[in-house]
Design a protein around this motif. Structure first.
Motif, PDB file in Angstrom:
ATOM      1  N   THR A   5      58.750  12.379 -20.077  1.00 35.63           N
ATOM      2  CA  THR A   5      59.715  11.486 -19.433  1.00 35.63           C
ATOM      3  C   THR A   5      59.121  10.787 -18.208  1.00 35.63           C
ATOM      4  OG1 THR A   5      60.647  13.290 -18.070  1.00 35.63           O
ATOM      5  CG2 THR A   5      61.677  12.859 -20.220  1.00 35.63           C
ATOM      6  N   PHE A  54      62.419  -0.828 -11.969  1.00 33.28           N
ATOM      7  CA  PHE A  54      62.747   0.455 -11.347  1.00 33.28           C
ATOM      8  C   PHE A  54      64.094   0.964 -11.845  1.00 33.28           C
ATOM      9  CE2 PHE A  54      64.960   2.777  -7.968  1.00 33.28           C
ATOM     10  CZ  PHE A  54      64.078   3.826  -7.745  1.00 33.28           C
ATOM     11  N   VAL A  55      65.084   0.084 -11.898  1.00 30.52           N
ATOM     12  CA  VAL A  55      66.413   0.489 -12.389  1.00 30.52           C
ATOM     13  C   VAL A  55      66.335   0.907 -13.852  1.00 30.52           C
ATOM     14  CG1 VAL A  55      68.736  -0.348 -12.905  1.00 30.52           C
ATOM     15  CG2 VAL A  55      67.669  -0.913 -10.718  1.00 30.52           C
ATOM     16  N   GLN A  61      57.533   5.835 -15.883  1.00 32.68           N
ATOM     17  CA  GLN A  61      57.211   5.577 -14.480  1.00 32.68           C
ATOM     18  C   GLN A  61      55.745   5.186 -14.314  1.00 32.68           C
ATOM     19  OE1 GLN A  61      58.731   8.614 -11.754  1.00 32.68           O
ATOM     20  NE2 GLN A  61      60.043   9.394 -13.392  1.00 32.68           N
ATOM     21  N   CYS A  86      73.495   4.214 -19.809  1.00 29.87           N
ATOM     22  CA  CYS A  86      73.608   3.695 -18.439  1.00 29.87           C
ATOM     23  C   CYS A  86      73.903   2.201 -18.442  1.00 29.87           C
ATOM     24  CB  CYS A  86      72.328   3.984 -17.659  1.00 29.87           C
ATOM     25  SG  CYS A  86      72.031   5.740 -17.335  1.00 29.87           S
ATOM     26  N   LYS A 138      64.740   4.369 -14.147  1.00 23.32           N
ATOM     27  CA  LYS A 138      65.671   5.404 -13.715  1.00 23.32           C
ATOM     28  C   LYS A 138      66.770   5.633 -14.747  1.00 23.32           C
ATOM     29  CE  LYS A 138      63.823   6.733  -9.927  1.00 23.32           C
ATOM     30  NZ  LYS A 138      63.267   8.109  -9.847  1.00 23.32           N
ATOM     31  N   TRP A 139      67.231   4.577 -15.365  1.00 24.21           N
ATOM     32  CA  TRP A 139      68.271   4.721 -16.386  1.00 24.21           C
ATOM     33  C   TRP A 139      67.718   5.406 -17.635  1.00 24.21           C
ATOM     34  CZ3 TRP A 139      71.528  -0.474 -16.440  1.00 24.21           C
ATOM     35  CH2 TRP A 139      72.230  -0.554 -15.236  1.00 24.21           C
ATOM     36  N   THR A 184      65.781   7.852 -17.721  1.00 26.15           N
ATOM     37  CA  THR A 184      65.641   9.296 -17.498  1.00 26.15           C
ATOM     38  C   THR A 184      66.883   9.939 -16.897  1.00 26.15           C
ATOM     39  OG1 THR A 184      64.627   8.853 -15.330  1.00 26.15           O
ATOM     40  CG2 THR A 184      63.145   9.113 -17.210  1.00 26.15           C
ATOM     41  N   PHE A 185      67.925   9.151 -16.602  1.00 25.95           N
ATOM     42  CA  PHE A 185      69.081   9.677 -15.881  1.00 25.95           C
ATOM     43  C   PHE A 185      69.737  10.844 -16.613  1.00 25.95           C
ATOM     44  CE2 PHE A 185      73.665   9.335 -14.651  1.00 25.95           C
ATOM     45  CZ  PHE A 185      73.509   9.792 -13.354  1.00 25.95           C
ATOM     46  N   TYR A 199      75.493   5.469  -7.644  1.00 23.69           N
ATOM     47  CA  TYR A 199      74.365   5.276  -6.726  1.00 23.69           C
ATOM     48  C   TYR A 199      74.846   4.973  -5.315  1.00 23.69           C
ATOM     49  CZ  TYR A 199      70.937   5.242 -10.521  1.00 23.69           C
ATOM     50  OH  TYR A 199      70.135   5.598 -11.573  1.00 23.69           O
TER      51      TYR A 199
END
Length: 295
Positions: free
Chosen positions: A106, A174-175, A110, A206, A178-179, A181-182, A217
């Motif tokens: 995961t 970036f968003v 990144q 997401c 993050k989504w 792996t949220f 957030y």
């Protein structure tokens, strides 16, 4: 085929409240797990300081261990949710169950995003302009340290438009990362979903529920800031008795002991609402009736 539940924007607040509710049910055991991880991280960094040649390897080890630790916290909050008391061995339960490789994978989005955005910066701005930007930054920093006022002429000629475009693309990427792996880790741990499918489902869930993500957030940022400032004020008082080093260490451990279980509980609650079987009910809050979207 996975089922994604459509939740209202207020669900973002429910996720955060769910994290606090789970922490409230077992504050000491969950805080102990977070502090234990902090101590392990500190020990690794101390080894890196004593062995400078191993600094990079130790830092990489901590990065790779991050998803494993968070998965252990997820396992612990599920134990609390199911009426059991979390124990330190919960931190390594995902590894015991054979999920270590999937959880480490995961991190790939990144790493890939960092490489792509780094290359895109060179393409959009260019090496010469980047060097010019670095020179301007050093000059402005030197002027600020000397107590002077930066000269506006220093920033003339900088590719402001291309830099702003790059920053916008960085924000979007970036968003998206993050989504991805949220709520991927709960799927891997509790649903047995393959890692790529889990990240794809997390991104779609997401995106479908972006208003709830925005609320989450926003409220999580406010809550973390409030907790950090409150505990920092206490640390300032403690440093008069214990000294600054010990007081700051206690502040960091306190912050970790609260924030990490809450974030794990929030991710667990969000997974239950968006991708789990049924909808998670935050204690004291009414159940919502989400619509279901087949993907």
């Amino acid at each position: 085929m996975s089922t994604i539940n459509k939740v209202p924007a207020s669900a973002g607040a429910e996720w955060l409240l769910g994290g606090f509710a789970l922490l409230k049910r077992a504050p000491l055991p969950l805080a102990t797990l977070a502090v234990l991880w902090g101590l392990v991280s500190m020990a690794v960094m101390l080894v890196a300081v004593m062995l400078p040649a191993a600094m990079l390897a130790m830092q990489l080890l901590l990065v790779l261990a991050g998803p494993l630790f968070f998965a252990g916290m997820l396992w612990a909050v599920r134990e609390v949710d199911q009426g059991r008391t979390p124990v330190p061995s919960n931190l390594v339960q995902p590894v015991r169950d054979g999920h270590a490789l999937a959880l480490v994978i995961t991190l790939l989005p990144q790493f890939a995003a960092a490489l792509v955005m780094g290359a895109l910066l060179f393409v959009l701005v260019g090496t010469e302009q980047l060097q010019h930007l670095a020179d301007v930054y050093q000059k402005m920093q030197a002027i600020a340290e000397a107590g002077g006022q930066p000269d506006p002429s220093l920033v003339e000629g900088l590719p402001a438009g291309r830099l702003l475009l790059w920053l916008l693309l960085v924000t979007i990427v970036f968003v998206a990362v993050k989504w991805m792996t949220f709520v991927a880790s709960p799927q891997i741990l509790f649903s047995g979903t393959r890692v790529m499918d889990a990240m794809r489902n997390s991104l779609r869930a997401c995106a479908q529920n972006w208003p709830a993500m925005l609320v989450f957030y926003l409220l999580a940022g406010i809550a973390i800031f409030a907790i950090g400032m409150g505990s920092f004020m206490v640390a300032l008082l403690l440093q008069l008795l214990l000294g600054p080093l010990i007081a700051m260490a206690l502040w960091q451990f306190t912050l970790m002991a609260v924030v990490m279980p809450v974030l794990a509980g929030a991710a667990y609650t969000a997974w239950q609402q968006m991708l789990g079987e049924g909808t998670a009910i935050t204690p004291g809050l009414p159940a919502s009736s989400p619509s279901r979207i087949e993907v």
